[in-house]
Design a protein around this motif. Structure first.
Motif, short mmCIF file in Angstrom:
data_model
loop_
_atom_site.label_atom_id
_atom_site.label_comp_id
_atom_site.label_asym_id
_atom_site.label_seq_id
_atom_site.Cartn_x
_atom_site.Cartn_y
_atom_site.Cartn_z
N ALA A 233 0.82 -1.21 0.00
CA ALA A 233 0.00 0.00 0.00
C ALA A 233 0.86 1.26 0.00
N PRO A 234 0.44 2.30 -0.75
CA PRO A 234 1.17 3.56 -0.72
C PRO A 234 0.88 4.40 0.52
N PHE A 235 -0.21 4.05 1.21
CA PHE A 235 -0.67 4.83 2.37
C PHE A 235 -1.52 3.91 3.23
N CYS A 236 -1.31 3.95 4.55
CA CYS A 236 -2.13 3.16 5.46
C CYS A 236 -2.69 4.04 6.57
N TYR A 237 -3.87 3.68 7.04
CA TYR A 237 -4.55 4.41 8.11
C TYR A 237 -4.85 3.44 9.24
N LEU A 238 -4.53 3.85 10.47
CA LEU A 238 -4.80 3.04 11.64
C LEU A 238 -5.39 3.94 12.71
N ALA A 239 -6.54 3.54 13.27
CA ALA A 239 -7.20 4.38 14.27
C ALA A 239 -7.97 3.51 15.24
N GLY A 240 -8.51 4.15 16.28
CA GLY A 240 -9.32 3.44 17.26
C GLY A 240 -9.43 4.20 18.56
N HIS A 241 -10.18 3.61 19.49
CA HIS A 241 -10.36 4.18 20.83
C HIS A 241 -9.67 3.34 21.90
N LYS A 242 -9.48 2.06 21.63
CA LYS A 242 -9.14 1.09 22.68
C LYS A 242 -7.69 0.64 22.59
N LEU A 243 -7.45 -0.52 23.16
CA LEU A 243 -6.09 -1.04 23.27
C LEU A 243 -5.46 -1.30 21.90
N VAL A 244 -4.20 -0.96 21.77
CA VAL A 244 -3.40 -1.35 20.61
C VAL A 244 -2.27 -2.22 21.12
N GLU A 245 -2.33 -3.49 20.77
CA GLU A 245 -1.30 -4.43 21.18
C GLU A 245 -1.07 -5.39 20.02
N PHE A 246 -0.02 -5.14 19.26
CA PHE A 246 0.24 -5.91 18.06
C PHE A 246 0.62 -7.35 18.39
N ASN A 247 0.08 -8.29 17.61
CA ASN A 247 0.57 -9.66 17.70
C ASN A 247 1.87 -9.74 16.88
N PRO A 248 2.61 -10.86 16.94
CA PRO A 248 3.91 -10.91 16.26
C PRO A 248 3.86 -10.60 14.77
N ALA A 249 2.85 -11.09 14.05
CA ALA A 249 2.76 -10.83 12.62
C ALA A 249 2.45 -9.36 12.35
N GLU A 250 1.58 -8.76 13.17
CA GLU A 250 1.26 -7.34 13.01
C GLU A 250 2.49 -6.48 13.27
N ARG A 251 3.19 -6.80 14.32
CA ARG A 251 4.41 -6.04 14.65
C ARG A 251 5.43 -6.15 13.52
N ARG A 252 5.63 -7.36 13.02
CA ARG A 252 6.61 -7.59 11.95
C ARG A 252 6.26 -6.79 10.70
N ASN A 253 5.00 -6.83 10.29
CA ASN A 253 4.59 -6.11 9.09
C ASN A 253 4.67 -4.60 9.28
N PHE A 254 4.25 -4.11 10.45
CA PHE A 254 4.29 -2.67 10.69
C PHE A 254 5.73 -2.17 10.59
N GLY B 293 7.30 2.85 3.75
CA GLY B 293 5.85 3.02 3.81
C GLY B 293 5.44 4.17 4.72
N PHE B 294 4.17 4.53 4.65
CA PHE B 294 3.65 5.65 5.44
C PHE B 294 2.35 5.23 6.12
N VAL B 295 2.29 5.42 7.45
CA VAL B 295 1.10 5.10 8.22
C VAL B 295 0.61 6.36 8.93
N PHE B 296 -0.64 6.73 8.70
CA PHE B 296 -1.29 7.82 9.44
C PHE B 296 -2.08 7.18 10.57
N VAL B 297 -1.72 7.51 11.80
CA VAL B 297 -2.35 6.94 12.99
C VAL B 297 -3.09 8.04 13.72
N ASP B 298 -4.38 7.81 14.00
CA ASP B 298 -5.21 8.84 14.61
C ASP B 298 -5.90 8.29 15.86
#
Length: 232
Positions: A82-103, A111-116
């Motif tokens: 992806a040329p652009f990624c968006y990640l948002a939420g209200h609650k807990l953010v706790e990456f699992n191993p695959a999420e952490r690795r990809n991020f 890459g570019f991630v906009f986190v709100d």
């Protein structure tokens, strides 16, 4: 196509028209909106926000913009494209191993991630847990305040005073503060993570047809974010 050529294409004009065939041959779209789905927390917030960002990019630029939002699991290697990624939420953010690795791989590879933070505060659950994740991946001092002179405030429109305020802050919601800065993580001199406590997602979460009633289009800063992500 180098960065200067791409900017000409984005901004239109004769040079942009001449370069358009090259860009079309390379890919069907210059920009597509990718929302990151993660196992913890509530990732599916501000559901009309992507339509407003997409509409503004179509209205103001010459980019070939995919009109659809794409939801991709952070753990899925497809997000790396992806040329652009968006990640948002209200609650807990706790990456699992695959999420952490990809991020980490995505950001370190350009890459570019906009986190709100939808809570628009500095000590709520989303803010504290996400910042903890960033510290564990990129180091305790990686997340830094962006100066008002940062290029993201001039990548398309000019915001000389830094990040525009949101109505949510001005109404005293969240932590009753107006956050006069954004934060980010630089990798090799380029902003890879843009982090906001201002709740832009909620600010831009309305039926796109209602934009005509605004005295000033409040999604113009979204255009800056996308252009920066594509060209910096």
């Amino acid at each position: 196509m180098n960065r200067a050529q791409f900017l000409k294409l984005v901004l239109g004009g004769a040079a942009g028209a001449a370069l358009a065939p090259l860009a079309r041959a390379a890919a069907p779209y210059d920009f597509w909106f990718t929302r990151l789905k993660y196992d913890s927390g509530d990732w599916d917030v501000d559901q009309r926000m992507p339509a407003n960002m997409i509409t503004s990019l179509i209205d103001y630029t010459s980019l070939r913009v995919d009109p659809k939002e794409h939801v991709v699991a952070l753990a899925d290697p497809k997000m790396l494209l992806a040329p652009f990624c968006y990640l948002a939420g209200h609650k807990l953010v706790e990456f699992n191993p695959a999420e952490r690795r990809n991020f980490e791989q995505y950001v370190r590879n350009g890459g570019f991630v906009f986190v709100d933070d939808c809570n628009h505060d500095i000590d709520g659950l989303f803010a504290t847990s996400f910042e903890r994740q960033m510290a564990s991946i990129f180091g305790a001092s990686a997340l830094k305040k962006l100066p008002n002179s940062h290029g993201i405030y001039r990548s398309f429109f000019t915001f000389k005073d830094g990040p525009p305020a949101t109505g949510l802050e001005l109404n005293g919601w969240g932590d009753d503060l107006v956050h006069d800065y954004l934060k980010g993580i630089d990798v090799n001199g380029r902003l890879g993570v843009l982090y906001s406590n201002k709740d832009y997602g909620c600010e831009w979460d309305y039926d796109w047809r209602n934009k005509r009633w605004l005295a000033e289009d409040n999604t113009k800063f979204a255009v800056n974010i996308a252009i920066y992500a594509l060209t910096a």
